[in-house]
Design an enzyme around this catalytic site. Structure first.
Site, PDB file in Angstrom:
ATOM      1  N   TRP A  21       0.848  -1.209   0.000  1.00  0.00           N
ATOM      2  CA  TRP A  21       0.000   0.000   0.000  1.00  0.00           C
ATOM      3  C   TRP A  21       0.882   1.257   0.000  1.00  0.00           C
ATOM      4  O   TRP A  21       0.710   2.147  -0.839  1.00  0.00           O
ATOM      5  CB  TRP A  21      -0.930  -0.056   1.213  1.00  0.00           C
ATOM      6  N   ASP A  56       0.988  -8.568  -1.861  1.00  0.00           N
ATOM      7  CA  ASP A  56      -0.379  -8.049  -1.896  1.00  0.00           C
ATOM      8  C   ASP A  56      -0.362  -6.608  -2.407  1.00  0.00           C
ATOM      9  O   ASP A  56       0.443  -5.789  -1.959  1.00  0.00           O
ATOM     10  CB  ASP A  56      -0.989  -8.078  -0.488  1.00  0.00           C
ATOM     11  N   TYR A  61      -4.068   1.475  -4.817  1.00  0.00           N
ATOM     12  CA  TYR A  61      -2.900   1.956  -4.067  1.00  0.00           C
ATOM     13  C   TYR A  61      -2.070   2.891  -4.956  1.00  0.00           C
ATOM     14  O   TYR A  61      -1.372   2.445  -5.872  1.00  0.00           O
ATOM     15  CB  TYR A  61      -2.017   0.801  -3.576  1.00  0.00           C
ATOM     16  N   GLN A 178      -9.577 -11.303   3.329  1.00  0.00           N
ATOM     17  CA  GLN A 178      -8.515 -10.416   3.837  1.00  0.00           C
ATOM     18  C   GLN A 178      -9.166  -9.393   4.781  1.00  0.00           C
ATOM     19  O   GLN A 178      -9.756  -8.420   4.340  1.00  0.00           O
ATOM     20  CB  GLN A 178      -7.812  -9.705   2.673  1.00  0.00           C
ATOM     21  N   ARG A 232      -2.266   8.600   7.986  1.00  0.00           N
ATOM     22  CA  ARG A 232      -2.281   8.261   9.404  1.00  0.00           C
ATOM     23  C   ARG A 232      -2.488   9.492  10.286  1.00  0.00           C
ATOM     24  O   ARG A 232      -2.902   9.367  11.435  1.00  0.00           O
ATOM     25  CB  ARG A 232      -0.985   7.530   9.785  1.00  0.00           C
ATOM     26  N   GLY A 284       3.312  -4.600   5.790  1.00  0.00           N
ATOM     27  CA  GLY A 284       3.708  -3.522   4.883  1.00  0.00           C
ATOM     28  C   GLY A 284       5.137  -3.090   5.155  1.00  0.00           C
ATOM     29  O   GLY A 284       5.517  -2.880   6.304  1.00  0.00           O
ATOM     30  N   ALA A 285       5.934  -2.976   4.079  1.00  0.00           N
ATOM     31  CA  ALA A 285       7.290  -2.427   4.226  1.00  0.00           C
ATOM     32  C   ALA A 285       7.506  -1.464   3.073  1.00  0.00           C
ATOM     33  O   ALA A 285       6.999  -1.677   1.977  1.00  0.00           O
ATOM     34  CB  ALA A 285       8.333  -3.534   4.193  1.00  0.00           C
TER      35      ALA A 285
HETATM   36  N1  LIG Z   1      -7.774  -5.053   1.998  1.00  0.00           N
HETATM   37  C1  LIG Z   1      -7.706  -3.895   2.609  1.00  0.00           C
HETATM   38  O1  LIG Z   1      -8.700  -3.178   2.749  1.00  0.00           O
HETATM   39  C2  LIG Z   1      -6.373  -3.466   3.165  1.00  0.00           C
HETATM   40  C3  LIG Z   1      -6.304  -2.383   4.055  1.00  0.00           C
HETATM   41  C4  LIG Z   1      -5.068  -2.058   4.601  1.00  0.00           C
HETATM   42  C5  LIG Z   1      -3.933  -2.762   4.221  1.00  0.00           C
HETATM   43  N2  LIG Z   1      -4.011  -3.789   3.321  1.00  0.00           N
HETATM   44  C6  LIG Z   1      -2.803  -4.551   2.898  1.00  0.00           C
HETATM   45  O2  LIG Z   1      -2.072  -4.963   4.041  1.00  0.00           O
HETATM   46  C7  LIG Z   1      -0.739  -4.465   3.970  1.00  0.00           C
HETATM   47  C8  LIG Z   1      -0.188  -4.243   5.365  1.00  0.00           C
HETATM   48  O3  LIG Z   1      -0.968  -3.324   6.087  1.00  0.00           O
HETATM   49  P1  LIG Z   1      -0.464  -1.851   6.398  1.00  0.00           P
HETATM   50  O4  LIG Z   1       0.621  -1.470   5.437  1.00  0.00           O
HETATM   51  O5  LIG Z   1      -1.691  -1.017   6.496  1.00  0.00           O
HETATM   52  O6  LIG Z   1       0.069  -1.920   7.884  1.00  0.00           O
HETATM   53  P2  LIG Z   1       1.226  -2.671   8.678  1.00  0.00           P
HETATM   54  O7  LIG Z   1       1.766  -3.792   7.898  1.00  0.00           O
HETATM   55  O8  LIG Z   1       0.641  -2.928  10.002  1.00  0.00           O
HETATM   56  O9  LIG Z   1       2.308  -1.490   8.803  1.00  0.00           O
HETATM   57  C9  LIG Z   1       3.106  -1.107   7.724  1.00  0.00           C
HETATM   58  C10 LIG Z   1       3.928   0.111   8.064  1.00  0.00           C
HETATM   59  O10 LIG Z   1       4.687  -0.099   9.231  1.00  0.00           O
HETATM   60  C11 LIG Z   1       5.936   0.597   9.137  1.00  0.00           C
HETATM   61  N3  LIG Z   1       7.011  -0.398   9.281  1.00  0.00           N
HETATM   62  C12 LIG Z   1       7.209  -1.508   8.556  1.00  0.00           C
HETATM   63  N4  LIG Z   1       8.301  -2.183   8.969  1.00  0.00           N
HETATM   64  C13 LIG Z   1       8.816  -1.475   9.961  1.00  0.00           C
HETATM   65  C14 LIG Z   1       9.962  -1.646  10.763  1.00  0.00           C
HETATM   66  N5  LIG Z   1      10.793  -2.673  10.610  1.00  0.00           N
HETATM   67  N6  LIG Z   1      10.205  -0.716  11.717  1.00  0.00           N
HETATM   68  C15 LIG Z   1       9.371   0.339  11.884  1.00  0.00           C
HETATM   69  N7  LIG Z   1       8.276   0.558  11.117  1.00  0.00           N
HETATM   70  C16 LIG Z   1       8.000  -0.331  10.172  1.00  0.00           C
HETATM   71  C17 LIG Z   1       5.963   1.223   7.746  1.00  0.00           C
HETATM   72  O11 LIG Z   1       5.505   2.569   7.797  1.00  0.00           O
HETATM   73  P3  LIG Z   1       6.479   3.802   8.193  1.00  0.00           P
HETATM   74  O12 LIG Z   1       7.863   3.436   7.790  1.00  0.00           O
HETATM   75  O13 LIG Z   1       5.934   4.954   7.453  1.00  0.00           O
HETATM   76  O14 LIG Z   1       6.266   3.967   9.663  1.00  0.00           O
HETATM   77  C18 LIG Z   1       4.960   0.404   6.987  1.00  0.00           C
HETATM   78  O15 LIG Z   1       4.400   1.074   5.884  1.00  0.00           O
HETATM   79  C19 LIG Z   1      -0.866  -3.217   3.078  1.00  0.00           C
HETATM   80  O16 LIG Z   1       0.375  -2.801   2.551  1.00  0.00           O
HETATM   81  C20 LIG Z   1      -1.839  -3.727   2.050  1.00  0.00           C
HETATM   82  O17 LIG Z   1      -1.176  -4.552   1.116  1.00  0.00           O
HETATM   83  C21 LIG Z   1      -5.221  -4.152   2.812  1.00  0.00           C
END
Ligand SMILES: NC(=O)c1ccc[n+]([C@@H]2O[C@H](COP(=O)([O-])OP(=O)(O)OC[C@H]3O[C@@H](n4cnc5c(N)ncnc54)[C@H](OP(=O)(O)O)[C@@H]3O)[C@@H](O)[C@H]2O)c1
Length: 327
Positions: A21, A56, A61, A178, A232, A284-285
């Site tokens: 994302w 994913d 996105y 999901q 956010r 997410g990374a």
């Molecule tokens: N189906 C849906 O409706 C839906 C909705 C939401 C998400 N998704 C999918 O799920 C994926 C994951 O969810 P998400 O991206 O919302 O949240 P997440 O995986 O909970 O958090 C991702 C964020 O955490 C931070 N991060 C990652 N690794 C880190 C580390 N080692 N140390 C510190 N911070 C770190 C990064 O942001 P910063 O570096 O900016 O802090 C990263 O963008 C998305 O990318 C998407 O593919 C789907």
């Protein structure tokens, strides 16, 4: 990295999938602030080099940008990873978002995603949101049609509840759900997870670290200074009164993680993966170095004692939040 079969399908998913994302960049309503495309591509390569076997993404996105970046990264690659994308979130020339589950729209969206991703078939094609709700049967029928035509291998849905799943199941088998799931968002535990287990539907959880808040690295200063282009800054969990409670929770989680020689981020992911119904966590990374922390999470089975300790902390947080809301 260990794998698990996605529900009744023949897809073996690594227990961590790469979420893209944030790779969509800042140019739309749900951006994550500035993003360097080169870093996105390096992150994809590093994830695959370290054994993650699925990615994913979604058409919406970055309004196509995340899919385009993945297409660029994977172009010419012999053994491509499993690719999961999504449909139904649409946008106009003014970048205003909408939802459309009409057959013609889903078919058009699929063609555009295939082009951007530079592939012939999408392994897992998911309806992004059950909106408009009256059209979920039509949208799911269109996904089934794409499967019959070979443009999609398996169909899944995101953000559906049990009633909505029951409505579409007679049309075509559902490979996966999901849903959001993390220590801060637990809505699937009572009804949705058991339903998926009973129906052998794979579950891939999104935002397992609650968008970075449960990594142990998110500070008050960062939360208070998120740019306007990072969605956010409008998320209540990054704002008071929740922020203080969430940062306190993370401090407490650090002790449980530390006692196991792990980090909070790893605890957050392992906690999501503890359910037998859970196939994989989508993490997410946006920078390659962020991935280093992920690898110690997928094969960590939490002890019952640690699960109970986390439960106590979550209950405490919930009670404090309820009290604040009532004041
Ligand atoms: N189906 C849906 O409706 C839906 C909705 C939401 C998400 N998704 C999918 O799920 C994926 C994951 O969810 P998400 O991206 O919302 O949240 P997440 O995986 O909970 O958090 C991702 C964020 O955490 C931070 N991060 C990652 N690794 C880190 C580390 N080692 N140390 C510190 N911070 C770190 C990064 O942001 P910063 O570096 O900016 O802090 C990263 O963008 C998305 O990318 C998407 O593919 C789907």
């Amino acid at each position: 990295m260990i794998t698990k079969k996605l529900g009744w399908t023949d897809l073996d998913f690594t227990r961590i999938g790469l979420g893209t994302w944030a790779m969509g960049g800042p140019e739309w309503q749900f951006g994550w602030g500035p993003q360097d495309d080169k870093k996105s591509i390096k992150t994809i390569y590093k994830a695959l080099d370290n054994g993650i076997n699925w990615i994913d993404t979604a058409a919406v996105y970055g309004l196509g940008h995340s899919e385009t970046i993945i297409g660029k990264a994977l172009k010419g690659m012999g053994q491509k990873p499993i690719i999961a994308s999504k449909c139904s979130r649409v946008w106009n020339e003014k970048k205003e978002l909408g939802s459309n589950l009409k057959r013609d729209n889903i078919r058009k969206e699929c063609e555009s995603s295939l082009k951007r991703l530079q592939i012939e078939t999408i392994d897992l094609y998911q309806i992004h949101w059950p909106r408009p709700e009256e059209d979920i049967e039509e949208g799911w029928g269109a996904v089934a049609e794409l499967i019959r035509e070979g443009k999609v291998r398996y169909g899944g849905v995101c953000n559906f509840n049990v009633r909505q799943l029951e409505r579409i199941l007679p049309i075509h088998p559902v490979a996966s759900l999901q849903p959001p799931y993390s220590m801060l968002v637990r809505g699937i535990e009572n009804e949705i997870l058991p339903f998926c287990g009973e129906n052998n539907i794979g579950v891939v959880a999104y935002s397992p670290m609650y968008k970075g808040l449960l990594t142990g690295k998110f500070t008050r200063e960062r939360a208070e200074n998120l740019p306007e282009s990072d969605h956010r800054c409008r998320d209540p969990r990054f704002m008071e009164p929740e922020l203080t409670l969430n940062l306190h929770l993370v401090e407490e989680l650090e002790k449980i993680a530390g006692d196991n020689g792990k980090t909070v981020l790893q605890l957050a992911i392992a906690w999501v993966l503890r359910h037998p119904e859970m196939t994989s966590a989508i993490v997410g990374a946006r920078k390659p170095e962020q991935l280093d922390d992920f690898f110690g999470a997928a094969d960590w089975t939490l002890s019952g004692d640690d699960v109970n300790k986390v439960e106590m902390l979550l209950k405490e947080r919930e009670e404090k939040l309820d009290k604040i809301k009532k004041e």
